[in-house]
Scaffold this motif. Structure first.
Motif, PDB file in Angstrom:
ATOM      1  N   CYS A   1       0.881  -1.124   0.088  1.00  0.00           N
ATOM      2  CA  CYS A   1       0.043   0.064   0.004  1.00  0.00           C
ATOM      3  C   CYS A   1       0.817   1.306  -0.074  1.00  0.00           C
ATOM      4  CB  CYS A   1      -0.837   0.008   1.202  1.00  0.00           C
ATOM      5  SG  CYS A   1      -2.174  -1.410   1.023  1.00  0.00           S
ATOM      6  N   SER A   2       0.512   2.254  -0.722  1.00  0.00           N
ATOM      7  CA  SER A   2       1.303   3.298  -1.204  1.00  0.00           C
ATOM      8  C   SER A   2       1.968   4.175   0.181  1.00  0.00           C
ATOM      9  CB  SER A   2       0.675   4.270  -2.189  1.00  0.00           C
ATOM     10  OG  SER A   2      -0.526   4.767  -1.806  1.00  0.00           O
TER      11      SER A   2
ATOM     12  N   ALA B   1       7.493   0.332  -2.105  1.00  0.00           N
ATOM     13  CA  ALA B   1       7.088  -0.737  -2.996  1.00  0.00           C
ATOM     14  C   ALA B   1       8.403  -1.781  -3.163  1.00  0.00           C
ATOM     15  CB  ALA B   1       7.071  -0.178  -4.515  1.00  0.00           C
TER      16      ALA B   1
ATOM     17  N   THR C   1       6.456   7.213   3.275  1.00  0.00           N
ATOM     18  CA  THR C   1       5.209   6.496   2.329  1.00  0.00           C
ATOM     19  C   THR C   1       4.043   7.270   2.935  1.00  0.00           C
ATOM     20  OG1 THR C   1       5.240   4.872   4.073  1.00  0.00           O
ATOM     21  CG2 THR C   1       6.275   4.131   1.910  1.00  0.00           C
TER      22      THR C   1
END
Length: 323
Positions: free
Chosen positions: A25-26, A31, A194
């Motif tokens: 999840c961003s 990532a 993030t």
């Protein structure tokens, strides 16, 4: 009962059983991040049980299993059964639901009372954009399995982000209310890059829209002992919760601490006050000494976070802390 120096009763422990996740999840997990905690540093089930038992002796009756994605930890239902046997009044789980179809029945049998499911969108492409995976079908299957297992209540946690899923809030509310789920809208928190890079959306105007749309009224009933402020439909049959750590923080009533997978006890999600329990557990600390360490640790709990005053303060990101 555990009380901190500000008079707050601490009766809620969040236990992270892994820092790993099958989604990215961003706002939570970078990532390309690979620097996960070594398995040898993970608390064993016996060590987790021992820490939770100490908290139970000190009056804690609510425990939530978290991650990362907790269902990636092998034999998690067995741990849930161990913890429930300690006499907990409330044992719950936070999950992204990708593995839930496999485990819903065994979690219920183990004594898990209720679950929170992270679901930021009902749009397949938007989910892939946010999480890095085309996982919507798996999540929906997990929700269906949870309902079939009679896990209740089922809460949907939606991190509302400006320009990302903001336009889907009403659709998510319709989905939740029509299926008997409790929707909880959450403001993104600046944990790590993030969290800071998430498109923050203040929920005040959103709440006003939903209150008008569904004729919601404030609800006094506590639904799980957490930070959400709930509103309900006029007949009381459905609820929507709002978690607003930035626009309307709830630090004065904070009742929780967090245990990470490596045995670090975090006294505040938005501060760095910690106590390392793993070295103590592995050096032969007695139960009496462990209780004393926890009591002393609660005294370190800060009065409040500083998300707005110092948004770049925290380097660690959400999945490292256990949500």
């Amino acid at each position: 009962m555990l009380q901190d120096r500000f008079g707050r009763t601490i009766d809620y422990l969040r236990v992270s059983v892994t820092d790993r996740c099958d989604l990215r999840c961003s706002y939570c997990l970078p990532a390309r991040f690979t620097q996960f905690e070594e398995p040898s540093h993970w608390l064993t089930f016996a060590e987790i049980e021992r820490v939770v038992a100490a908290f139970v002796r000190l009056g804690v009756q609510r425990v939530r299993l978290t991650g990362g994605e907790p269902l990636l930890r092998r034999n998690l239902p067995a741990l849930a059964a161990q913890l429930k046997a300690l006499g907990l009044r409330d044992l719950s789980l936070s999950t992204n639901a990708t593995q839930l179809a496999k485990y819903a029945q065994s979690l219920k049998a183990a004594g898990v009372n209720r679950i929170n499911v992270s679901l930021d969108t009902l749009d397949r492409q938007c989910m892939q954009d946010i999480t890095g995976r085309d996982a919507l079908a798996q999540v929906m299957a997990g929700l269906a399995a949870a309902r079939a297992a009679e896990l209740s209540p089922i809460k949907l946690n939606m991190v509302a982000m400006k320009g990302v899923n903001e336009a889907e809030i009403e659709a998510m509310a319709d989905f939740a209310l029509s299926n008997g789920y409790i929707l909880r809208l959450i403001e993104a928190m600046p944990l790590g890059d993030t969290g800071r890079n998430a498109q923050f959306l203040e929920l005040g105007a959103v709440r006003e829209r939903l209150v008008e749309r569904y004729q919601l009224v404030p609800q006094a009933l506590e639904l799980g002992g957490g930070p959400a402020r709930y509103w309900q439909t006029p007949d009381g049959s459905a609820q929507i919760g709002f978690i607003t750590p930035r626009s309307q923080h709830f630090c004065a009533t904070c009742n929780r601490v967090r245990l990470t997978v490596d045995g670090t006890l975090y006294l505040c999600l938005g501060q760095e006050s910690t106590v390392e329990l793993r070295p103590l557990l592995r050096s032969g600390i007695s139960d009496t000494e462990l209780d004393a360490v926890i009591i002393a640790a609660i005294e370190l709990k800060p009065e409040r976070h500083e998300f707005n005053e110092q948004p770049t303060k925290l380097i660690r990101f959400m999945s490292q802390t256990g949500g």
